[in-house]
Design an enzyme around this catalytic site. Structure first.
Site, mmCIF file in Angstrom:
data_model
loop_
_atom_site.group_PDB
_atom_site.id
_atom_site.type_symbol
_atom_site.label_atom_id
_atom_site.label_comp_id
_atom_site.label_asym_id
_atom_site.label_seq_id
_atom_site.Cartn_x
_atom_site.Cartn_y
_atom_site.Cartn_z
ATOM 1 N N CYS A 32 0.834 -1.209 0.000
ATOM 2 C CA CYS A 32 0.000 0.000 0.000
ATOM 3 C C CYS A 32 0.869 1.259 0.000
ATOM 4 O O CYS A 32 1.536 1.574 0.983
ATOM 5 C CB CYS A 32 -0.903 -0.074 1.235
ATOM 6 S SG CYS A 32 -1.547 1.473 1.808
ATOM 7 N N CYS A 35 0.226 3.934 2.567
ATOM 8 C CA CYS A 35 0.757 3.494 3.870
ATOM 9 C C CYS A 35 2.249 3.811 3.966
ATOM 10 O O CYS A 35 2.733 4.298 4.985
ATOM 11 C CB CYS A 35 0.574 1.984 4.065
ATOM 12 S SG CYS A 35 -1.123 1.428 3.960
#
Lengths: 107, 308
Positions: A32, A35
């Site tokens: 991600c 993230c």
């Protein structure tokens, strides 16, 4: 630098429930990108609130039980716990101001 | 008195960062404003295979390198969402919620966001099974059946990523054919547990606490049916991030910025680059090229404006 402890399905409840300070947990995965982009900001927040909260992270790719029990369906998600109970959560990428603001108002 | 930057670049995707690299090297004082994650829409993808010379592991890695490169030449990156752009006494004012910045020239590189469908359930169930980012949310659908709306490069590429987790994908496409690059079509056709509903649209997303099904409609027969699923990933096109420019810069009917070959917009001293530009082939390589062209034009404009 403030240590951010990596939690997993096995030790999550024990660590969060026994924490005297509020616990701020970053649910993330290595795939991600938002993230990854938030990682240095989370570290910065941990530095700012050192001694006021404990900072943890949990990889949702490797641990499925806790994210499922917390009904997490998207990352990055940041959850604040006090005495083991969820107080508030933030979903999606945040800049340092909104992340810091979120933590401050929940301490 | 407030500092006047030579150049403000709005957006830190491939176009904005490339413009930052060129402007920094020209020793033009440059500020890049980014509302979210530096890197642009591409970092929501799990891979990039068509950027010449880059065979790294992820778009994030490529964009992090570009960001560091722009900063190494002196471009400053700050977080802030631009909500207004005005000209006063020959100087552009770039307004964010918290600040107002001044610049001699502006490059708009705000890119696009994934288009929402505007169907029932989409808004209510976003974050509860409706997603626009497979790499962010894919792990929560292990062993589940999901629907991917759209068969362009984004839809197919993210679908291939989702197959690491999900048990089945149904792709829904309103056109009678898949629109992704042939190489991606070959890859997806080799996969098991993939179904294509061509000439279909999703008319609603259903569920109480989280996604439980979608209603699909055949454009050929008009027949509707319910398709049970746990997740819906939407890749149904892009929309330009230009709402703050309405009435200031000339836009086309879809809201993309009109430019000439020098990437000048309808306003002197304002340039546009990347996916936000009308008729742009929305690719990282094109955005990077645009960033270089826009920076070149902006640098000339700034030098001339300092002389006069």
């Amino acid at each position: 630098m403030t240590e951010i402890i990596e939690l997993n399905d096995d030790n999550f409840e024990q660590r969060i429930n026994s924490s005297e300070l509020p616990s701020v947990v970053d649910f993330y995965s290595n795939f991600c990108s938002p993230c990854k982009a938030m990682e240095p900001l989370f570290e910065k927040a941990a530095e700012i609130y050192k001694g006021k909260a404990n900072f943890y992270k949990l990889n949702v790719d490797k641990n499925t039980h806790i994210p499922s029990s917390k009904r997490i369906l998207g990352i990055p998600t940041i959850i604040i716990f006090k005495e083991g109970k969820e107080i508030d959560r933030l979903m999606g990428f945040q800049n340092i101001d909104s992340l810091s603001d979120f933590i401050r108002r929940n301490l | 008195m407030k500092e006047i930057k030579d150049l403000i670049i709005i957006g830190a995707g491939p176009a904005g960062l490339t413009a930052g690299i060129y402007a920094g090297r020209a020793r033009i004082s440059t500020l890049i404003l980014e509302k979210g994650v530096p890197g642009g829409t591409i970092i929501l993808s799990d891979r990039i295979e068509n950027y010449p010379g880059f065979t790294g592991s992820s778009p994030f890695e490529l964009m992090e390198t570009m960001r560091k490169q722009a900063e190494s030449f002196g471009a400053e990156i700050r977080q802030g969402e631009v909500i207004g752009l005005y000209k006063e006494n020959g100087i552009w004012k770039v307004k964010t919620e918290m600040e107002e910045y001044l610049a001699r020239a502006v490059i708009i590189a705000t890119g696009t966001t994934h288009k929402k469908l505007g169907i029932p359930g989409e808004e209510e169930l976003t974050g509860r099974g409706v997603s626009f980012c497979a790499t962010c949310d894919g792990p929560f659908f292990k062993g589940k059946e999901v629907v991917v709306i759209g068969t362009g490069n984004s839809g197919i590429q993210e679908g291939i990523f989702l197959l690491k987790y999900v048990s089945k994908i149904t792709f829904v496409e309103f056109l009678p054919y898949i629109t992704a690059d042939k190489i991606l079509q070959e890859e997806i056709r080799e996969k098991k547990n993939v179904e294509f509903l061509l000439e279909h649209i999703v008319t609603s997303i259903n569920g109480k606490e989280r996604v439980e099904s979608v209603e699909v409609k055949s454009l050929k027969t008009g027949e509707k049916r319910i398709l049970p699923c746990s997740g819906v990933f939407i890749y149904a096109g892009l929309q330009p991030n230009t709402s703050f420019l309405k009435g200031i810069i000339e836009l086309d009917q879809q809201g993309y910025i009109k430019t000439n070959q020098y990437l000048e917009t309808s306003e002197k001293g304002v340039f546009a680059a990347g996916d936000v530009r009308a008729f742009a082939f929305q690719q990282v390589i094109v955005a990077a090229g645009d960033g270089a062209t826009a920076a070149h034009s902006a640098i000339k404009y700034i030098e001339n404006s300092k002389k006069s």
